[in-house]
Write a protein that holds these residues in place. Structure first.
Motif, mmCIF file in Angstrom:
data_model
loop_
_atom_site.group_PDB
_atom_site.id
_atom_site.type_symbol
_atom_site.label_atom_id
_atom_site.label_comp_id
_atom_site.label_asym_id
_atom_site.label_seq_id
_atom_site.Cartn_x
_atom_site.Cartn_y
_atom_site.Cartn_z
ATOM 1 N N LYS A 1 0.827 -1.217 0.000
ATOM 2 C CA LYS A 1 0.000 0.000 0.000
ATOM 3 C C LYS A 1 0.858 1.263 0.000
ATOM 4 O O LYS A 1 0.442 2.295 -0.539
ATOM 5 C CB LYS A 1 -0.957 -0.031 1.187
ATOM 6 N N ILE A 2 2.037 1.202 0.569
ATOM 7 C CA ILE A 2 2.948 2.344 0.503
ATOM 8 C C ILE A 2 3.360 2.587 -0.950
ATOM 9 O O ILE A 2 3.406 3.731 -1.417
ATOM 10 C CB ILE A 2 4.166 2.112 1.407
ATOM 11 N N PHE A 3 3.643 1.520 -1.686
ATOM 12 C CA PHE A 3 3.974 1.663 -3.107
ATOM 13 C C PHE A 3 2.809 2.295 -3.863
ATOM 14 O O PHE A 3 3.000 3.228 -4.657
ATOM 15 C CB PHE A 3 4.318 0.304 -3.711
ATOM 16 N N THR A 4 1.593 1.789 -3.642
ATOM 17 C CA THR A 4 0.426 2.308 -4.357
ATOM 18 C C THR A 4 0.189 3.775 -4.029
ATOM 19 O O THR A 4 -0.127 4.585 -4.915
ATOM 20 C CB THR A 4 -0.821 1.475 -4.009
ATOM 21 N N ALA A 5 0.351 4.145 -2.755
ATOM 22 C CA ALA A 5 0.185 5.546 -2.368
ATOM 23 C C ALA A 5 1.236 6.422 -3.041
ATOM 24 O O ALA A 5 0.935 7.535 -3.503
ATOM 25 C CB ALA A 5 0.266 5.679 -0.850
ATOM 26 N N ASN A 6 2.471 5.954 -3.114
ATOM 27 C CA ASN A 6 3.534 6.723 -3.765
ATOM 28 C C ASN A 6 3.260 6.893 -5.263
ATOM 29 O O ASN A 6 3.499 7.972 -5.824
ATOM 30 C CB ASN A 6 4.883 6.040 -3.561
ATOM 31 N N LEU A 7 2.765 5.841 -5.902
ATOM 32 C CA LEU A 7 2.445 5.932 -7.326
ATOM 33 C C LEU A 7 1.334 6.950 -7.552
ATOM 34 O O LEU A 7 1.383 7.746 -8.503
ATOM 35 C CB LEU A 7 2.043 4.561 -7.863
ATOM 36 N N ALA A 8 0.319 6.945 -6.686
ATOM 37 C CA ALA A 8 -0.773 7.911 -6.810
ATOM 38 C C ALA A 8 -0.264 9.340 -6.649
ATOM 39 O O ALA A 8 -0.668 10.248 -7.383
ATOM 40 C CB ALA A 8 -1.853 7.609 -5.774
ATOM 41 N N GLU A 9 0.639 9.563 -5.697
ATOM 42 C CA GLU A 9 1.200 10.899 -5.495
ATOM 43 C C GLU A 9 2.023 11.333 -6.703
ATOM 44 O O GLU A 9 2.005 12.514 -7.085
ATOM 45 C CB GLU A 9 2.064 10.921 -4.232
ATOM 46 N N ALA A 10 2.752 10.400 -7.310
ATOM 47 C CA ALA A 10 3.546 10.742 -8.492
ATOM 48 C C ALA A 10 2.645 11.143 -9.657
ATOM 49 O O ALA A 10 2.926 12.118 -10.375
ATOM 50 C CB ALA A 10 4.435 9.560 -8.885
ATOM 51 N N LEU A 11 1.537 10.424 -9.857
ATOM 52 C CA LEU A 11 0.595 10.773 -10.918
ATOM 53 C C LEU A 11 -0.086 12.103 -10.620
ATOM 54 O O LEU A 11 -0.320 12.912 -11.523
ATOM 55 C CB LEU A 11 -0.444 9.657 -11.073
ATOM 56 N N ALA A 12 -0.402 12.345 -9.346
ATOM 57 C CA ALA A 12 -1.004 13.619 -8.962
ATOM 58 C C ALA A 12 -0.043 14.775 -9.242
ATOM 59 O O ALA A 12 -0.447 15.842 -9.721
ATOM 60 C CB ALA A 12 -1.392 13.598 -7.487
ATOM 61 N N ARG A 13 1.229 14.562 -8.945
ATOM 62 C CA ARG A 13 2.225 15.610 -9.178
ATOM 63 C C ARG A 13 2.383 15.889 -10.669
ATOM 64 O O ARG A 13 2.502 17.041 -11.095
ATOM 65 C CB ARG A 13 3.559 15.169 -8.574
ATOM 66 N N GLU A 14 2.337 14.839 -11.480
ATOM 67 C CA GLU A 14 2.438 15.026 -12.932
ATOM 68 C C GLU A 14 1.225 15.782 -13.456
ATOM 69 O O GLU A 14 1.350 16.674 -14.304
ATOM 70 C CB GLU A 14 2.563 13.657 -13.613
ATOM 71 N N ALA A 15 0.027 15.434 -12.942
ATOM 72 C CA ALA A 15 -1.180 16.147 -13.352
ATOM 73 C C ALA A 15 -1.139 17.601 -12.892
ATOM 74 O O ALA A 15 -1.538 18.513 -13.624
ATOM 75 C CB ALA A 15 -2.413 15.441 -12.788
ATOM 76 N N TYR A 16 -0.651 17.827 -11.696
ATOM 77 C CA TYR A 16 -0.562 19.186 -11.141
ATOM 78 C C TYR A 16 0.358 20.058 -11.992
ATOM 79 O O TYR A 16 0.083 21.248 -12.207
ATOM 80 C CB TYR A 16 -0.051 19.118 -9.703
ATOM 81 N N ASP A 17 1.436 19.473 -12.501
ATOM 82 C CA ASP A 17 2.391 20.241 -13.301
ATOM 83 C C ASP A 17 1.802 20.688 -14.637
ATOM 84 O O ASP A 17 2.362 21.567 -15.300
ATOM 85 C CB ASP A 17 3.660 19.422 -13.549
ATOM 86 N N THR A 18 0.690 20.073 -15.072
ATOM 87 C CA THR A 18 0.054 20.481 -16.332
ATOM 88 C C THR A 18 -0.938 21.621 -16.141
ATOM 89 O O THR A 18 -1.440 22.163 -17.131
ATOM 90 C CB THR A 18 -0.686 19.283 -16.966
ATOM 91 N N LEU A 19 -1.248 21.991 -14.896
ATOM 92 C CA LEU A 19 -2.241 23.022 -14.635
ATOM 93 C C LEU A 19 -1.688 24.409 -14.957
ATOM 94 O O LEU A 19 -0.498 24.675 -14.741
ATOM 95 C CB LEU A 19 -2.681 22.991 -13.173
ATOM 96 N N PRO A 20 -2.542 25.320 -15.437
ATOM 97 C CA PRO A 20 -2.110 26.718 -15.587
ATOM 98 C C PRO A 20 -1.710 27.290 -14.233
ATOM 99 O O PRO A 20 -2.199 26.844 -13.189
ATOM 100 C CB PRO A 20 -3.363 27.411 -16.147
ATOM 101 N N GLU A 21 -0.855 28.290 -14.256
ATOM 102 C CA GLU A 21 -0.298 28.815 -13.016
ATOM 103 C C GLU A 21 -1.372 29.321 -12.067
ATOM 104 O O GLU A 21 -1.299 29.088 -10.854
ATOM 105 C CB GLU A 21 0.696 29.933 -13.341
ATOM 106 N N ASP A 22 -2.399 30.006 -12.591
ATOM 107 C CA ASP A 22 -3.431 30.552 -11.716
ATOM 108 C C ASP A 22 -4.264 29.459 -11.071
ATOM 109 O O ASP A 22 -4.663 29.546 -9.910
ATOM 110 C CB ASP A 22 -4.331 31.520 -12.493
ATOM 111 N N LYS A 23 -4.513 28.378 -11.821
ATOM 112 C CA LYS A 23 -5.286 27.267 -11.258
ATOM 113 C C LYS A 23 -4.438 26.446 -10.289
ATOM 114 O O LYS A 23 -4.933 25.977 -9.255
ATOM 115 C CB LYS A 23 -5.820 26.376 -12.374
ATOM 116 N N ALA A 24 -3.150 26.282 -10.601
ATOM 117 C CA ALA A 24 -2.264 25.520 -9.718
ATOM 118 C C ALA A 24 -2.117 26.197 -8.365
ATOM 119 O O ALA A 24 -1.870 25.533 -7.351
ATOM 120 C CB ALA A 24 -0.890 25.361 -10.370
#
Length: 411
Positions: free
Chosen positions: A321-344
């Motif tokens: 579950k630690i691995f799965t949580a880390n993978l989810a955080e990595a995908l969240a971070r990648e998605a966050y990096d695609t957001l426009p600056e004002d939305k981020a």
């Protein structure tokens, strides 16, 4: 997972996983990475349905119980090490004045009260005299990337400092270890100092006369030198460490919170120009992310609802579950990096949604080759499934709070 060398390193004996059956090594590992929230047989049926195998019942829960006895929990630790290392190369973590912020803390887990667990983790007794079993899990957590870098699982009565000593070799010279007020000890500070690992810790002045004097003074910061006693050396020896330094040097910083409460922080970062005192209030509270990480593991990945009930199965579930949580955080971070600056600045991806979406996709993706377009489409979906940031929201802990006992999940 498919490498013969990896399989050989993480199976219990040489003949394990040599026959071509449905529950191969990769299939079993992939299943345990996705097995959360649900009865074991329902999870098996649902996840195998994602493979389009055409079988209504591909694997029984009895088969899983037998197969996992051939699997070492170290497989999930190795997978997590590989994931964290890969992410460090692809998505370098932001630094604070050149330092990676690494928080440490522990949490307790209530385990099934089988004799094997009692022998492994010890027995506690509640107010009614009923025995129960607790384990303690301590982690090193990268605050900026929100990744659990390394964990150790011990008995409930294992001291947090002793468990932390086991993980110290995981730290680098450019890491800043952030500790809560349960960790400060002369022997631990001395050990960190002589190995040149930077640290920051909240202090309890009642146990430190020098800290108590500083608290009552008008100073906002000071540097103290503390003699390393023979008792501190014996404490270090008890956890297999040897202290060489005779003096430990600490910089004390006074932080006044919005409530008027005063916190005292101790750090090895002595240079006041390179590390100004006013930066440490926000810096210390960066460790709160590890508290949130434990909450996700317990309440989103249902960590205490184990798919197996004996010590090695419990270790498998925790590290999976630690691995799965880390993978989810990595995908969240990648998605966050695609957001426009004002939305981020106002939003971040919804981790609960990401975990639920991974549950039904990750199993097939780990076994079959997944097209890159599917992953990119999923990241784009995460970038549209957002939660508002609430930086000023506070939730004070109530006094005399009754800690509920988790119900055992029927499997």
């Amino acid at each position: 997972m498919h490498s013969s060398d990896f399989i050989a390193a993480h199976r219990t004996h040489d003949k394990a996983f040599t026959r071509q059956r449905v529950l191969t090594f990769p299939v079993l590992v992939a299943f345990l990475l996705c097995a959360f929230k649900g009865s074991l047989q329902s999870l098996l049926d649902d996840l195998f349905a994602t493979l389009d195998s055409g079988f209504l019942r591909a694997v029984s829960k009895s088969a899983v119980s037998q197969a996992r006895q051939k699997l070492k929990a170290t497989a999930f630790e190795a997978l997590n090490d590989s994931l964290v290392g890969l992410l460090d190369e692809l998505l370098p973590e932001p630094r604070w004045r050149g330092l990676r912020l690494v928080a440490t803390d522990s949490t307790t887990l209530r385990l099934p009260s089988w004799q094997e667990n009692q022998a492994e983790f010890g027995v506690q007794t509640d107010s009614a005299g009923q025995p129960y079993v607790l384990a303690r899990v301590l982690g090193l957590f990268a605050c900026a990337s929100k990744l659990m870098v390394k964990t150790v699982i011990g008995r409930f009565d294992d001291a947090e400092r002793a468990l932390l000593a086991q993980l110290l070799p995981q730290l680098g010279r450019d890491d800043l270890l952030i500790m809560d007020r349960g960790f400060p000890a002369v022997w631990l500070f001395t050990l960190l100092q002589q190995r040149q690992w930077s640290f920051l810790a909240r202090m309890d002045g009642n146990q430190w006369p020098a800290v108590e004097r500083f608290l009552r003074s008008d100073l906002t910061e000071t540097v103290i030198k503390h003699t390393v006693s023979a008792h501190a050396r014996r404490q270090a020896q008890a956890v297999g460490m040897t202290l060489v330094d005779r003096i430990v040097t600490l910089r004390l910083i006074k932080i006044v919170l919005s409530t008027g409460h005063i916190e005292i922080l101790a750090t090895s970062l002595i240079d006041a120009q390179a590390y100004p005192a006013e930066a440490f209030a926000e810096l210390y509270h960066a460790r709160w992310h590890i508290e949130e990480a434990f909450k996700i593991l317990k309440h989103r990945l249902y960590l205490e609802q184990f798919t197996g009930e004996l010590p090695e199965s419990i270790r498998q579930d925790i590290h999976a579950k630690i691995f799965t949580a880390n993978l989810a955080e990595a995908l969240a971070r990648e998605a966050y990096d695609t957001l426009p600056e004002d939305k981020a600045a106002r939003y971040f991806p919804n981790i609960s949604y990401i975990l639920q979406s991974l549950k039904m996709r990750l199993f097939a993706w780990l076994i079959q080759r997944v097209p890159h377009d599917q992953v990119l489409d999923l990241i784009a979906l995460y970038a549209r499934t957002l939660e508002r940031k609430r930086p000023d929201r506070k939730a004070p802990r109530p006094k005399n709070r009754i800690t509920p006992k988790p119900r055992r999940q029927y499997r």
